[in-house]
Design a protein around this motif. Structure first.
Motif, short mmCIF file in Angstrom:
data_model
loop_
_atom_site.label_atom_id
_atom_site.label_comp_id
_atom_site.label_asym_id
_atom_site.label_seq_id
_atom_site.Cartn_x
_atom_site.Cartn_y
_atom_site.Cartn_z
N GLU A 124 12.54 -9.53 18.33
CA GLU A 124 12.31 -10.06 19.67
C GLU A 124 11.22 -11.14 19.64
O GLU A 124 11.30 -12.14 20.36
N ARG A 125 10.20 -10.91 18.82
CA ARG A 125 9.13 -11.91 18.72
C ARG A 125 9.64 -13.21 18.10
O ARG A 125 9.18 -14.30 18.45
N LEU A 126 10.61 -13.09 17.17
CA LEU A 126 11.17 -14.28 16.54
C LEU A 126 12.19 -14.99 17.41
O LEU A 126 12.66 -16.07 17.05
N ASN A 127 12.55 -14.37 18.54
CA ASN A 127 13.57 -14.95 19.43
C ASN A 127 14.87 -15.22 18.69
O ASN A 127 15.52 -16.25 18.88
N LYS A 128 15.25 -14.25 17.82
CA LYS A 128 16.45 -14.43 17.00
C LYS A 128 17.50 -13.34 17.28
O LYS A 128 18.37 -13.10 16.46
N LEU A 129 17.39 -12.68 18.41
CA LEU A 129 18.34 -11.61 18.71
C LEU A 129 19.73 -12.17 18.92
O LEU A 129 19.93 -13.17 19.60
N THR A 130 20.71 -11.53 18.32
CA THR A 130 22.10 -11.93 18.49
C THR A 130 22.87 -10.80 19.14
O THR A 130 22.48 -9.63 19.11
N GLN B 196 4.17 -19.92 12.70
CA GLN B 196 3.92 -20.04 14.13
C GLN B 196 4.06 -18.67 14.78
O GLN B 196 4.44 -17.69 14.14
N GLN B 197 3.77 -18.61 16.08
CA GLN B 197 3.86 -17.35 16.80
C GLN B 197 5.29 -16.83 16.85
O GLN B 197 5.52 -15.62 16.87
N THR B 198 6.24 -17.74 16.85
CA THR B 198 7.65 -17.35 16.93
C THR B 198 8.33 -17.34 15.57
O THR B 198 9.56 -17.37 15.50
N SER C 174 12.71 -13.17 5.53
CA SER C 174 14.01 -12.57 5.28
C SER C 174 14.70 -12.17 6.58
O SER C 174 15.90 -12.42 6.76
N LEU C 175 13.97 -11.56 7.51
CA LEU C 175 14.57 -11.15 8.78
C LEU C 175 15.01 -12.36 9.60
O LEU C 175 16.10 -12.38 10.18
N GLN C 176 14.18 -13.40 9.61
CA GLN C 176 14.53 -14.62 10.36
C GLN C 176 15.76 -15.28 9.78
O GLN C 176 16.64 -15.75 10.52
N THR C 177 15.86 -15.31 8.46
CA THR C 177 17.02 -15.94 7.81
C THR C 177 18.28 -15.12 8.04
O THR C 177 19.35 -15.68 8.33
N MET C 178 18.18 -13.79 7.93
CA MET C 178 19.37 -12.95 8.11
C MET C 178 19.89 -13.00 9.55
O MET C 178 21.09 -12.98 9.77
#
Length: 461
Positions: free
Chosen positions: A140-146, A273-275, A111-115
């Motif tokens: 930060e771990r997902l490398n999805k910061l906007t 995966q790790q990311t 959910s966090l990665q999709t949002m």
């Protein structure tokens, strides 16, 4: 002073009763009625549940069928092909979706990665389990910061406070993680109880339908694999999505259990995966072992789940029974259907398996319900029984009947095309499937069969 009301609710199906009952009359389960407090008789609707409106609705007005517009609202693209497929093409405005799964399987990560992948939408992410610092570390771990201001995080457990923030923020999408941690002040019970989950979900449903803002609820599951809380929770929501998989595997499967806006036969496959979670556009790459030459008990089947064809590896092990009663075990396949196929092998083909243990496994931790797997199950069992490997480059698809006949399957062209794309040289198909399509356009060699004996003769000579 207002009188407090008490009722008894079945934990399994949500049936209510004025007194305690040993056996639920609705679902037939024993000792499932629990006492709950419904609050006073003067209780009011939850504050803010239906007061936020951004669209005009014809609520409370009877309409003729011909006067109702049948035009669908444009779906919200989640920028995730797997999630869009399971939802039926995207998220419907004003819908409420329940995402369930085992602890640690990756519900919050998905959910966090999709949002975070929706920078153009104003999203309110309500977390009742984690702090804002923990969510920042995960992002930060997902490398999805906007760098925009459209993604807002609220760490709160009070439903009334959540509605106050919704009224202030005016989000376009709301995520609740998780529904079992949210509580309303109008109900005198702890968060996660039957009545709390029911009242909070009903209030969020009223908000979604009156405002047109979609709501995604994340829910826990019990040790039996069912969604925690009353059964009415699944009736309230528009879609129920199950996120499943084994923690020891890197594969995650997103499966639709209920969907008012699409098919329930679709599934999405991810790789942990790790990311974060990686979308798997070609499931066959995960479900096929790289090299199984010389290994007996392995057969490849061309299966279809929803509209997606993929090749899956079927593994079988047949050994002499060490005890008086032989064992029959199936992982990822229906146990009763395995027993039926073994009976067909013994009665129609003549192979004696009565005094032997049979173990069946679908590689990759996948659970397959496609009837076209029957032929590969029989081939894998026979290959292990005679300890003779199936020649590489062969796959098959076909449903087996009780008379030993190979029945036709649907979407045979897609199955053949998928096998040809992955480099297979031969495929066994039902003979009746040759009608209705041009089989000369395929370079793969087709082997039409009418009975199980013919298929086994093609494989083992």
């Amino acid at each position: 002073m207002a009188k407090e009301r008490i009722a008894y609710v079945c934990e399994n199906c949500g049936q209510e009763s004025a007194k305690w009952i040993g056996k639920c009359p609705a679902c037939g389960q024993w000792n499932t009625f629990k006492e709950i407090k419904l609050g006073s008789t003067t209780s009011q609707p939850i504050r803010g549940a239906g007061t936020i409106s951004t669209k005009s609705r014809d609520a409370g007005k009877a309409l003729r069928l011909r006067d109702i517009s049948a035009k669908d609202d444009p779906r919200i693209d989640m920028h995730d092909q797997e999630l869009n497929r399971v939802l039926g093409g995207g998220l419907v405005p004003g819908s409420i979706v329940l995402l369930g799964g085992e602890p640690g399987i990756g519900k919050s990560t998905l959910s966090l990665q999709t949002m975070l992948g929706l920078p153009d939408m104003r999203i309110l992410y309500v977390s009742g389990e984690e702090s804002a610092h923990q969510l920042k570390m995960r992002a930060e771990r997902l490398n999805k910061l906007t760098n925009d201001d459209n993604f807002l995080i609220l760490c709160e457990n009070s439903l009334e406070t959540i509605f106050d923030h919704i009224k202030e923020v005016q989000p376009q999408l709301v995520v609740i993680d998780s529904i079992q941690t949210i509580a309303t002040e109008d109900v005198e019970s702890s968060a996660g109880s039957i009545v709390q989950v029911r009242e909070c979900a009903s209030a969020l449903l009223r908000f979604a339908k009156t405002s047109g803002v979609p709501v995604i609820l994340i829910g826990h599951i019990t040790k039996d694999g069912a969604l925690a809380g009353p059964k009415i929770l699944e009736h309230i929501v528009d879609a129920v999505i199950q996120f499943e998989g084994d923690q020891h595997y890197m594969y995650r499967i997103l499966r639709s259990i209920k969907n008012r806006f699409g098919s329930t036969s679709e599934l999405g496959i991810y790789e942990m995966q790790q990311t974060g979670l990686r979308q798997v556009s070609n499931p066959s790459e995960l479900l096929l072992t790289e090299d199984h030459d010389g290994l007996s008990g392995v057969a490849i089947s061309s299966a279809i789940e929803g509209v997606r064809p993929f090749l899956v590896e079927t593994q079988a092990l047949v050994s002499s029974a060490a005890y008086g009663t032989p064992q029959r075990s199936a992982t990822g396949f229906d146990q009763r259907r395995l027993n039926m196929l073994l009976a067909v092998l013994e009665k129609r083909v003549g192979f004696k398996l009565m005094q032997k243990d049979v173990f069946l496994n679908i590689a990759g931790g996948l659970r397959v319900t496609d009837m076209a797997m029957d032929l590969s199950v029989i081939a894998a069992v026979l290959s292990s029984n005679v300890d003779t490997p199936i020649e590489s480059g062969w796959c098959m698809a076909g449903e087996v009947g009780l008379s030993g006949e190979v029945r036709p399957v649907n979407r045979i062209e897609q199955r053949i095309a998928e096998a040809e794309k992955l480099g297979f040289s031969d495929i066994i198909i039902p003979k009746y499937n040759l009608q209705g399509f041009d089989h000369h356009k395929f370079k793969i060699h087709l082997h039409p069969v009418r009975k199980v004996e013919e298929a086994l003769r093609e494989l083992f000579g």
